[in-house]
Design a protein around this motif. Sequence first.
Motif, short mmCIF file in Angstrom:
data_model
loop_
_atom_site.label_atom_id
_atom_site.label_comp_id
_atom_site.label_asym_id
_atom_site.label_seq_id
_atom_site.Cartn_x
_atom_site.Cartn_y
_atom_site.Cartn_z
N LEU A 55 -14.97 -40.97 -11.52
CA LEU A 55 -14.44 -41.82 -10.31
C LEU A 55 -15.31 -41.80 -9.25
CD1 LEU A 55 -10.49 -41.77 -10.35
CD2 LEU A 55 -12.10 -43.76 -11.37
N HIS A 56 -15.82 -42.92 -8.84
CA HIS A 56 -16.64 -42.88 -7.65
C HIS A 56 -15.73 -42.53 -6.29
CE1 HIS A 56 -18.85 -44.69 -4.29
NE2 HIS A 56 -19.87 -44.42 -4.82
N PRO A 57 -16.32 -41.95 -5.32
CA PRO A 57 -15.47 -41.32 -4.25
C PRO A 57 -14.84 -42.51 -3.59
CG PRO A 57 -17.81 -40.36 -4.30
CD PRO A 57 -17.83 -41.39 -5.38
N ASP A 58 -15.44 -43.77 -3.65
CA ASP A 58 -14.68 -44.84 -2.93
C ASP A 58 -13.55 -45.60 -3.77
OD1 ASP A 58 -16.29 -44.41 -0.81
OD2 ASP A 58 -17.80 -45.99 -1.49
N HIS A 59 -13.43 -45.03 -5.15
CA HIS A 59 -12.44 -45.75 -5.80
C HIS A 59 -10.88 -45.42 -5.21
CE1 HIS A 59 -9.72 -46.37 -9.36
NE2 HIS A 59 -10.94 -47.10 -9.84
N PRO A 60 -9.97 -46.34 -5.41
CA PRO A 60 -8.79 -45.97 -4.74
C PRO A 60 -8.01 -44.95 -5.38
CG PRO A 60 -8.93 -48.37 -5.40
CD PRO A 60 -10.26 -47.72 -5.73
N ASP A 61 -8.21 -44.59 -6.68
CA ASP A 61 -7.44 -43.53 -7.42
C ASP A 61 -7.93 -42.18 -6.66
OD1 ASP A 61 -5.70 -44.93 -8.69
OD2 ASP A 61 -6.72 -45.18 -10.44
N ARG A 62 -9.04 -42.08 -5.93
CA ARG A 62 -9.49 -40.74 -5.39
C ARG A 62 -8.69 -40.32 -4.22
NH1 ARG A 62 -13.16 -36.65 -6.88
NH2 ARG A 62 -14.32 -37.49 -8.69
N ALA A 63 -7.88 -41.45 -3.87
CA ALA A 63 -7.10 -41.10 -2.77
C ALA A 63 -5.73 -40.16 -3.30
CB ALA A 63 -6.59 -42.28 -1.95
N LEU A 98 -25.27 -51.65 -6.67
CA LEU A 98 -24.15 -51.99 -7.62
C LEU A 98 -24.74 -52.28 -8.87
CD1 LEU A 98 -21.01 -52.18 -7.54
CD2 LEU A 98 -21.42 -54.58 -7.25
N ALA A 99 -24.16 -51.67 -10.13
CA ALA A 99 -24.49 -52.05 -11.49
C ALA A 99 -23.11 -52.55 -12.01
CB ALA A 99 -25.11 -50.97 -12.07
N SER A 120 -16.98 -54.06 -15.00
CA SER A 120 -16.90 -53.02 -14.48
C SER A 120 -17.88 -52.82 -13.42
CB SER A 120 -17.02 -51.67 -15.34
OG SER A 120 -15.78 -51.58 -16.15
N ASP A 121 -17.81 -52.40 -12.32
CA ASP A 121 -18.75 -51.89 -11.32
C ASP A 121 -18.84 -50.50 -11.22
OD1 ASP A 121 -18.70 -54.82 -10.62
OD2 ASP A 121 -17.36 -54.45 -8.87
N PHE A 122 -20.29 -50.07 -10.83
CA PHE A 122 -20.64 -48.64 -10.91
C PHE A 122 -21.68 -48.76 -9.64
CE2 PHE A 122 -19.48 -49.59 -15.29
CZ PHE A 122 -18.72 -48.83 -15.66
N ARG A 123 -21.53 -47.45 -9.20
CA ARG A 123 -22.54 -47.10 -8.02
C ARG A 123 -22.86 -45.58 -8.48
NH1 ARG A 123 -23.51 -50.07 -3.75
NH2 ARG A 123 -21.39 -51.34 -4.03
N HIS A 124 -23.94 -45.12 -8.05
CA HIS A 124 -24.46 -43.80 -8.07
C HIS A 124 -24.09 -43.15 -6.79
CE1 HIS A 124 -27.12 -40.35 -9.21
NE2 HIS A 124 -27.55 -41.18 -10.40
N ASP A 125 -23.62 -42.06 -7.12
CA ASP A 125 -23.19 -41.12 -5.85
C ASP A 125 -23.99 -40.14 -5.36
OD1 ASP A 125 -22.87 -39.09 -7.69
OD2 ASP A 125 -20.68 -38.79 -7.50
N GLY A 128 -24.81 -38.70 -10.17
CA GLY A 128 -24.36 -39.55 -11.16
C GLY A 128 -24.09 -40.96 -11.08
N TRP A 129 -23.94 -41.74 -12.16
CA TRP A 129 -23.16 -42.79 -11.89
C TRP A 129 -22.04 -42.82 -12.17
CZ3 TRP A 129 -25.31 -47.21 -10.78
CH2 TRP A 129 -26.71 -47.48 -10.74
N ARG A 130 -21.17 -43.48 -11.27
CA ARG A 130 -19.56 -43.31 -10.99
C ARG A 130 -18.89 -44.88 -11.23
NH1 ARG A 130 -21.10 -39.06 -12.40
NH2 ARG A 130 -21.04 -37.18 -11.11
N TYR A 131 -17.65 -44.63 -11.78
CA TYR A 131 -16.72 -46.03 -11.96
C TYR A 131 -16.27 -46.47 -10.51
CZ TYR A 131 -13.05 -49.03 -13.39
OH TYR A 131 -12.35 -50.04 -13.70
N LEU A 132 -16.47 -47.54 -10.13
CA LEU A 132 -16.28 -48.01 -8.74
C LEU A 132 -14.82 -48.77 -8.78
CD1 LEU A 132 -16.70 -47.91 -5.72
CD2 LEU A 132 -18.38 -49.77 -6.17
#
Length: 156
Positions: A55-63, A98-99, A120-125, A128-132
Motif C-alpha cells: 500500500l502506498h504511504p498516501d493510501h487512506p488505509d495506511r492511517a 502515476l501509473a 488502479s493507480d500506482f506510484r513508486h515510493d 518499489g511500486w505501491r497501490y495508491l
Amino acid sequence: MPPAPPCPCCSGLRYKECCAPFHRGEAEPPDAERLMRSRYSAFALREVAYLWKTLHPDHPDRARPQEEYLRGLRAYAQGHQFPKLVVMDRKAPDESGLAQVLFFAKVFEKGKEQSFVERSDFRHDGTGWRYLSGVTVLPKDVKGPPEALTLATFPE
C-alpha cells in the motif's frame, strides 16, 4: 513430483517464477502491472502482510492500525476465491509518476460472483511500486464484455 502450480495472477508462469519472489520479499515488482498482479495473487493466497507492504504511504488505509487492517484483509481473503485475472490495459508513469492498470478480477464469495473491473493507480515510493487508489465498476454496469474495456473507455 507434481508440477509447480500456476501463478494465481494468470500470467501463464508458475507461481515460483512469477509472484513468489515478491511475496517472499526477495524482489520488488518492476512495474505497476506486475505489482497489481502480485497483489491479486496475494489475495488469492492470503498473503495479507504483502498487501499491507504494497500500500502506498498516501493510501487512506495506511492511517488505520496495521493489525486492524490485516484482520479485515484476512477475513476478506478467506471468504473469497480468486480464480481469474484479466489485465486489459496499462499506462506507463506520467510526468507526476502515476501509473495505471485496468483489470477484470473474477471473484466469488460462497459461490456467488463478486467480480469487478478496476482502474488502479500506482506510484513508486522510492523502494518499489505501491497501490495508491482504485476505482471499481461492476460488470453489470459496463456496456459489453468487461474484458473489452480500455483506460480510455473506462466509465467515470
